[in-house]
Design a protein around this motif. Structure first.
Motif, PDB file in Angstrom:
ATOM      1  N   GLU A 175       0.857  -1.201   0.000  1.00 32.43           N
ATOM      2  CA  GLU A 175       0.000   0.000   0.000  1.00 32.43           C
ATOM      3  C   GLU A 175       0.888   1.245   0.000  1.00 32.43           C
ATOM      4  OE1 GLU A 175      -3.513   1.103   0.447  1.00 32.43           O
ATOM      5  OE2 GLU A 175      -2.381   2.977   0.480  1.00 32.43           O
ATOM      6  N   SER A 185     -11.439   6.098  -4.963  1.00 34.19           N
ATOM      7  CA  SER A 185     -12.351   6.844  -4.075  1.00 34.19           C
ATOM      8  C   SER A 185     -12.035   8.336  -4.016  1.00 34.19           C
ATOM      9  CB  SER A 185     -12.338   6.241  -2.667  1.00 34.19           C
ATOM     10  OG  SER A 185     -11.029   6.273  -2.146  1.00 34.19           O
ATOM     11  N   TYR A 218     -11.243   6.291 -15.304  1.00 34.97           N
ATOM     12  CA  TYR A 218     -11.422   5.113 -14.448  1.00 34.97           C
ATOM     13  C   TYR A 218     -12.050   3.964 -15.243  1.00 34.97           C
ATOM     14  CZ  TYR A 218     -13.140   2.175 -10.644  1.00 34.97           C
ATOM     15  OH  TYR A 218     -13.403   1.101  -9.822  1.00 34.97           O
ATOM     16  N   THR A 234     -19.758  -0.695  -4.145  1.00 32.21           N
ATOM     17  CA  THR A 234     -19.494  -1.337  -2.854  1.00 32.21           C
ATOM     18  C   THR A 234     -19.219  -0.266  -1.808  1.00 32.21           C
ATOM     19  OG1 THR A 234     -18.524  -3.176  -4.092  1.00 32.21           O
ATOM     20  CG2 THR A 234     -18.042  -3.078  -1.740  1.00 32.21           C
TER      21      THR A 234
HETATM   22  N1  LIG Z   1     -15.844   0.368  -3.865  1.00 32.29           N
HETATM   23  C1  LIG Z   1     -16.470   0.161  -5.037  1.00 32.29           C
HETATM   24  O1  LIG Z   1     -17.651   0.514  -5.236  1.00 32.29           O
HETATM   25  C2  LIG Z   1     -15.770  -0.521  -6.171  1.00 32.29           C
HETATM   26  C3  LIG Z   1     -16.542  -0.967  -7.255  1.00 32.29           C
HETATM   27  C4  LIG Z   1     -15.899  -1.604  -8.324  1.00 32.29           C
HETATM   28  C5  LIG Z   1     -14.531  -1.792  -8.286  1.00 32.29           C
HETATM   29  N2  LIG Z   1     -13.803  -1.347  -7.218  1.00 32.29           N
HETATM   30  C6  LIG Z   1     -12.352  -1.575  -7.245  1.00 32.29           C
HETATM   31  O2  LIG Z   1     -11.962  -2.285  -6.078  1.00 32.29           O
HETATM   32  C7  LIG Z   1     -10.682  -1.829  -5.649  1.00 32.29           C
HETATM   33  C8  LIG Z   1     -10.759  -1.340  -4.217  1.00 32.29           C
HETATM   34  O3  LIG Z   1     -11.770  -0.345  -4.109  1.00 32.29           O
HETATM   35  P1  LIG Z   1     -11.926   0.556  -2.795  1.00 32.29           P
HETATM   36  O4  LIG Z   1     -13.315   1.050  -2.764  1.00 32.29           O
HETATM   37  O5  LIG Z   1     -11.381  -0.143  -1.601  1.00 32.29           O
HETATM   38  O6  LIG Z   1     -10.925   1.784  -3.202  1.00 32.29           O
HETATM   39  P2  LIG Z   1     -10.224   2.907  -2.315  1.00 32.29           P
HETATM   40  O7  LIG Z   1     -10.001   4.089  -3.182  1.00 32.29           O
HETATM   41  O8  LIG Z   1     -10.952   3.102  -1.008  1.00 32.29           O
HETATM   42  O9  LIG Z   1      -8.803   2.245  -1.941  1.00 32.29           O
HETATM   43  C9  LIG Z   1      -7.758   2.164  -2.866  1.00 32.29           C
HETATM   44  C10 LIG Z   1      -6.457   1.905  -2.134  1.00 32.29           C
HETATM   45  O10 LIG Z   1      -5.414   1.871  -3.110  1.00 32.29           O
HETATM   46  C11 LIG Z   1      -4.316   2.622  -2.618  1.00 32.29           C
HETATM   47  N3  LIG Z   1      -3.512   3.121  -3.724  1.00 32.29           N
HETATM   48  C12 LIG Z   1      -3.837   4.094  -4.628  1.00 32.29           C
HETATM   49  N4  LIG Z   1      -2.822   4.306  -5.450  1.00 32.29           N
HETATM   50  C13 LIG Z   1      -1.818   3.449  -5.101  1.00 32.29           C
HETATM   51  C14 LIG Z   1      -0.502   3.207  -5.583  1.00 32.29           C
HETATM   52  N5  LIG Z   1       0.004   3.918  -6.581  1.00 32.29           N
HETATM   53  N6  LIG Z   1       0.223   2.237  -4.988  1.00 32.29           N
HETATM   54  C15 LIG Z   1      -0.274   1.529  -3.950  1.00 32.29           C
HETATM   55  N7  LIG Z   1      -1.491   1.742  -3.424  1.00 32.29           N
HETATM   56  C16 LIG Z   1      -2.264   2.688  -3.998  1.00 32.29           C
HETATM   57  C17 LIG Z   1      -4.960   3.761  -1.825  1.00 32.29           C
HETATM   58  O11 LIG Z   1      -4.032   4.366  -0.929  1.00 32.29           O
HETATM   59  C18 LIG Z   1      -6.101   3.016  -1.133  1.00 32.29           C
HETATM   60  O12 LIG Z   1      -5.669   2.437   0.087  1.00 32.29           O
HETATM   61  C19 LIG Z   1     -10.250  -0.756  -6.653  1.00 32.29           C
HETATM   62  O13 LIG Z   1      -9.482  -1.357  -7.662  1.00 32.29           O
HETATM   63  C20 LIG Z   1     -11.572  -0.280  -7.215  1.00 32.29           C
HETATM   64  O14 LIG Z   1     -11.417   0.267  -8.506  1.00 32.29           O
HETATM   65  C21 LIG Z   1     -14.393  -0.716  -6.166  1.00 32.29           C
END
Ligand SMILES: NC(=O)c1ccc[n+]([C@@H]2O[C@H](COP(=O)([O-])OP(=O)(O)OC[C@H]3O[C@@H](n4cnc5c(N)ncnc54)[C@H](O)[C@@H]3O)[C@@H](O)[C@H]2O)c1
Length: 263
Positions: free
Chosen positions: A48, A106, A169, A202
């Motif tokens: 992370e 996010s 995205y 989610t």
């Molecule tokens: N939450 C949703 O509704 C949803 C829906 C579809 C897909 N997703 C996918 O699921 C995954 C997780 O979603 P989430 O809601 O927990 O997202 P989030 O934005 O809350 O968390 C993303 C995490 O990735 C980390 N991150 C960002 N850039 C980074 C980098 N360069 N190196 C290392 N870490 C990095 C951030 O610090 C954060 O901890 C993502 O790939 C998202 O696209 C989420």
């Protein structure tokens, strides 16, 4: 024919001591994945970018007697990934599963695509696509050595819907679908599977502006199961894809969205 010892692994798949790298596991879905895999006995690597949240998740897991290693990693930077892989290999000696979960998500602002600054467009593609590519490349030597591996790419159900307002995205998550299929073909002979999970909207502990309360209601109304999706709803799919039970499932995109879409 499957011998009985292998059948045992399929019927009762164990993740005990499996080394599972989860990128972006400092919050949200990745954090719940990290806690869940650790609960199942796996050795979880929290790769992370945010040092503080990574350490906090590792502490949470270790307090519950789980195994976790927090490694500050920027998946947009090949040197940072190499360093993370080296630390994992030094600590555990092997790598079984990579969950490409980190993304710029996010923090995104919704806006018409012609208003997305070029710099932001490039940053999203750099992290979400190139970062996924770089992490997949980096785990290959260890997985090929073991002749066993699982790569799980977190795409999005928003691709199936063509959701407006964040074209960079959507472009990045569409790329992960094609990449998962091609990677699966290239890596099948090495007994490495590659699949994509498409979550629906989610709702995690992180507040975000990409879904308004009205949109949330509309999304829930589209689902077969009419309630808000949580990160826990994705855990079973991820565990299946990480385990021996999914040995012959590869190049697939699996929607885990309460039945919102049927691509
Ligand atoms: N939450 C949703 O509704 C949803 C829906 C579809 C897909 N997703 C996918 O699921 C995954 C997780 O979603 P989430 O809601 O927990 O997202 P989030 O934005 O809350 O968390 C993303 C995490 O990735 C980390 N991150 C960002 N850039 C980074 C980098 N360069 N190196 C290392 N870490 C990095 C951030 O610090 C954060 O901890 C993502 O790939 C998202 O696209 C989420």
């Amino acid at each position: 024919m499957t011998d009985n010892s292998n059948l045992q692994n399929i019927v009762f798949p164990s993740l005990k001591d499996r080394v599972i790298i989860i990128t972006g596991a400092g919050q949200g879905i990745g954090r719940v994945f990290a806690k869940s895999f650790a609960m199942a006995g796996a050795r979880v690597v929290i790769a992370e970018r945010n040092e503080k949240t990574a350490a906090a998740v590792a502490t949470e897991i270790m307090k519950a007697d789980g195994q976790a290693l927090a490694i500050t990693t920027d998946i947009a930077d090949p040197a940072s990934i190499d360093e993370m892989i080296k630390l994992v290999e030094d600590e555990y000696g092997h790598i079984d599963v990579l969950i490409n979960n980190a993304a710029i998500f996010s923090t995104l602002q919704m806006r018409p695509f012609e208003q997305i600054p070029l710099e932001e467009w490039e940053q999203v593609l750099r992290v979400n696509i190139t970062g996924t590519f770089l992490c997949a490349c980096a785990v290959l030597p260890a997985m090929r050595r073991a002749k066993w591996g699982r790569i799980i790419n977190m795409a999005s159900g928003a691709v199936s819907l063509g959701r407006p307002g964040y074209l960079h995205y959507i472009a990045s998550k569409s790329a992960l679908i094609g990449m998962s299929r091609s990677m699966a073909r290239e890596l099948g002979p090495d007994n490495i599977t590659v699949n994509a999970i498409l979550p629906g909207a989610t709702f995690t502990e992180i507040e975000r502006k990409t879904v308004t309360p009205q949109q949330k209601e509309r999304i829930i109304a589209m689902q077969c199961i009419p309630r808000a999706e949580t990160p826990e709803d994705l855990v079973g799919t991820a565990m299946f894809l990480a385990s021996e039970s999914s040995a012959f499932v590869t190049g697939q995109i699996i929607n885990a969205d309460g039945g919102a879409t049927h691509p």
